[in-house]
Design a protein around this motif. Structure first.
Motif, mmCIF file in Angstrom:
data_model
loop_
_atom_site.group_PDB
_atom_site.id
_atom_site.type_symbol
_atom_site.label_atom_id
_atom_site.label_comp_id
_atom_site.label_asym_id
_atom_site.label_seq_id
_atom_site.Cartn_x
_atom_site.Cartn_y
_atom_site.Cartn_z
ATOM 1 N N HIS A 99 63.586 -14.521 8.331
ATOM 2 C CA HIS A 99 64.086 -13.255 7.787
ATOM 3 C C HIS A 99 64.758 -13.534 6.447
ATOM 4 O O HIS A 99 65.405 -14.567 6.283
ATOM 5 C CB HIS A 99 65.116 -12.639 8.740
ATOM 6 N N HIS A 153 60.942 -8.794 5.537
ATOM 7 C CA HIS A 153 61.778 -7.722 4.970
ATOM 8 C C HIS A 153 61.862 -7.754 3.451
ATOM 9 O O HIS A 153 61.336 -6.887 2.790
ATOM 10 C CB HIS A 153 63.167 -7.688 5.611
ATOM 11 N N HIS A 162 54.805 -9.559 10.916
ATOM 12 C CA HIS A 162 56.162 -9.795 11.451
ATOM 13 C C HIS A 162 56.390 -8.976 12.713
ATOM 14 O O HIS A 162 56.150 -7.766 12.735
ATOM 15 C CB HIS A 162 57.222 -9.434 10.404
ATOM 16 N N ASP A 205 57.627 -5.260 12.873
ATOM 17 C CA ASP A 205 58.929 -5.779 13.292
ATOM 18 C C ASP A 205 59.138 -5.533 14.788
ATOM 19 O O ASP A 205 58.353 -4.874 15.451
ATOM 20 C CB ASP A 205 60.076 -5.188 12.461
ATOM 21 N N HIS A 223 58.631 -9.185 16.869
ATOM 22 C CA HIS A 223 59.305 -9.896 17.952
ATOM 23 C C HIS A 223 58.843 -9.195 19.219
ATOM 24 O O HIS A 223 59.437 -8.202 19.652
ATOM 25 C CB HIS A 223 60.827 -9.823 17.823
HETATM 26 ZN ZN LIG Z 1 62.469 -9.355 12.475
#
Ligand SMILES: [Zn+2]
Length: 461
Positions: free
Chosen positions: A240, A277, A72, A328, A74
């Protein structure tokens, strides 16, 4: 019986590892281990004298593991890393204050941020990374194509996801109006991204998944239709999920149910899905996630920085959930070191479930085979067994930080440190050697990144 199985001659051999942690089905840990690589695949594993090879990497005093898998991220968020005004806000306020900056991303800034972010990951032993790219401002161009180009240039295995947002502020969502699109537009773009970039072959360097941003930024209809499209195209699903208390409250207020029930009623509770998450599920929900074969990307640093909570990863794993590791986005977790996340995962599991529950071996599994499970590539990546792709991380266990760490090289790897990787090998090709990127473009990319970060942060200096 000898533990050595291998070819007479290989392209590349990693020899004399103090410990070769195969993370294979038997979880073999080989002292004085070697690994042979032929045509990008693992062609042999053994101990003692290795076979001949065109090139040999000496791994004396090193731990050798499968390359780590990042489930995961971004990547574009490293353009607003550690941005001061956001540091005291939990998830929803944090997102709403950053959207106005992020809306000006374009192909150039996405390329540069992906290149730098993936380089950072490679330097922490990562060989496969996903990216959840859910921001597609109007007129921004082919952002997915730009980040795929960056991954190719670096030589890292890449699983970008075609993300989306369709529920803006005026419809009760979080994002501003000009970064959302309508459902038909999004689904057409998803299908095009899969057709253009998704490689189904064994050992593929690029695979695409579909990834509505979150239940609080897309319509329920888009969740349902994205699930159906993923089924038709046979690709994976990501979003998410159950990140913090606000997420639970939003779901109850908007959909009249908890996030788990929402996942089920939109058709997402399947083994095609891995969620990011997964902090808030209760015992019953953990059992339902496990029974469905859902994967979960554990993002420990992000959950700490945003004060979201501690994901129950020990219980999730026991229930059959495929738990992987994620750094993340670099605006919430700021650092993007998978080694650091593996250590955080170990420490948080100790805190939540007892000192004996959170071990370095558990964290290594999460960071390798667990991630492979999330991405639907078990037996192919995240393990060093004959026939798997040759994605390898070599960790030096020397210097002051490892002095005295003699008894257990795997516990030493995470309990000592901090450390970066010595060598990262993807599909048989080194992309990091002696702690340095093999590519000679790092400085050029960092300079370009600085220009883009200042533009996005609206700084004139
Ligand atoms: Zn995220």
């Amino acid at each position: 019986m000898s533990e050595s199985v291998g070819p007479e001659r290989a392209d590349l051999v990693i020899a004399h590892a103090r410990c070769l942690a195969t993370v294979d089905d038997a979880r073999r840990e080989l002292s004085d281990g070697w690994l042979a690589i032929t045509d990008g695949l693992v062609s042999g594993v053994g101990t003692g004298e290795p076979p001949d090879a065109d090139e040999t990497i000496d791994a004396a005093n090193c731990l050798v593991t499968p390359g780590l898998v990042n489930t995961h991220h971004h990547l574009y968020q490293n353009l607003t890393r550690a941005f001061p005004p956001m540091t005291d806000k939990p998830l929803f306020g944090w997102l709403q204050s950053l959207y106005p900056l992020w809306r000006s991303i374009d192909t150039e800034s996405v390329y540069v941020s992906a290149w730098v972010g993936l380089a950072e990951l490679a330097l922490s032993g990562c060989t496969t990374s996903t990216d959840h790219l859910y921001l597609h401002p109007r007129g921004a161009g082919d952002l997915l194509g730009a980040e795929i180009e960056a991954a190719r240039d670096l030589g890292i295995r890449f699983h970008p996801t075609r993300g989306s947002m369709s529920l803006s502020e005026k419809d009760g969502g979080l994002p501003p109006d000009d970064v959302v699109a309508d459902d038909d537009e999004i689904l057409a773009a998803c299908e095009e991204a899969v057709e253009r970039h998704h490689d189904r072959t064994f050992g593929a360097m690029t695979r695409v998944a579909l990834a509505p941003c979150s239940p609080f930024s897309v319509t329920e209809d888009l969740m349902v239709r994205t699930g159906e499209l993923a089924e038709r195209l046979d690709v994976r699903l990501h979003t998410h999920f159950a990140e913090n208390a606000e997420d639970d409250e939003f779901s109850l207020a908007t959909f009249g149910c908890r996030p788990m029930e929402y996942l089920e009623r939109t058709g997402w509770c399947t083994d095609r899905t891995w969620v990011a998450h997964c902090v808030m599920p209760n015992a019953d929900e953990i059992a339902r996630l496990g029974a469905a074969g859902v994967g979960a990307a554990h993002c420990p640093s992000s959950n700490l920085i945003l004060a979201s909570g501690i994901s129950p990863v020990v219980d999730l794993r026991a229930a059959g959930v495929k738990v992987g590791l994620g750094v993340d986005g670099s605006s919430s977790a700021d650092s993007a070191s998978l080694w650091l996340e593996a250590r955080q995962a170990m420490l948080l599991a100790k805190l939540r479930n007892g000192a004996g529950a959170g071990t370095a071996r558990m964290a290594l599994e999460i960071a390798t085979v667990g991630g492979a499970g999330c991405l639907g590539r078990e037996g192919e990546i995240g393990t060093l067994q004959v026939g798997a792709v040759a994605d390898v991380a070599v960790w030096s266990l020397t210097g002051p930080t490892f002095a005295g760490a003699i008894a257990d090289p795997i516990e030493a790897w995470l309990r000592c440190g901090p450390t970066g990787v010595r060598d990262t090998i993807v599909h048989g090709r080194p992309i990091v050697r002696d702690g340095m990127l093999v590519s000679d473009r790092l400085e050029e990319m960092l300079n370009a990144h600085d220009v883009q970060a200042r533009r996005i942060q609206q700084l004139d200096v």
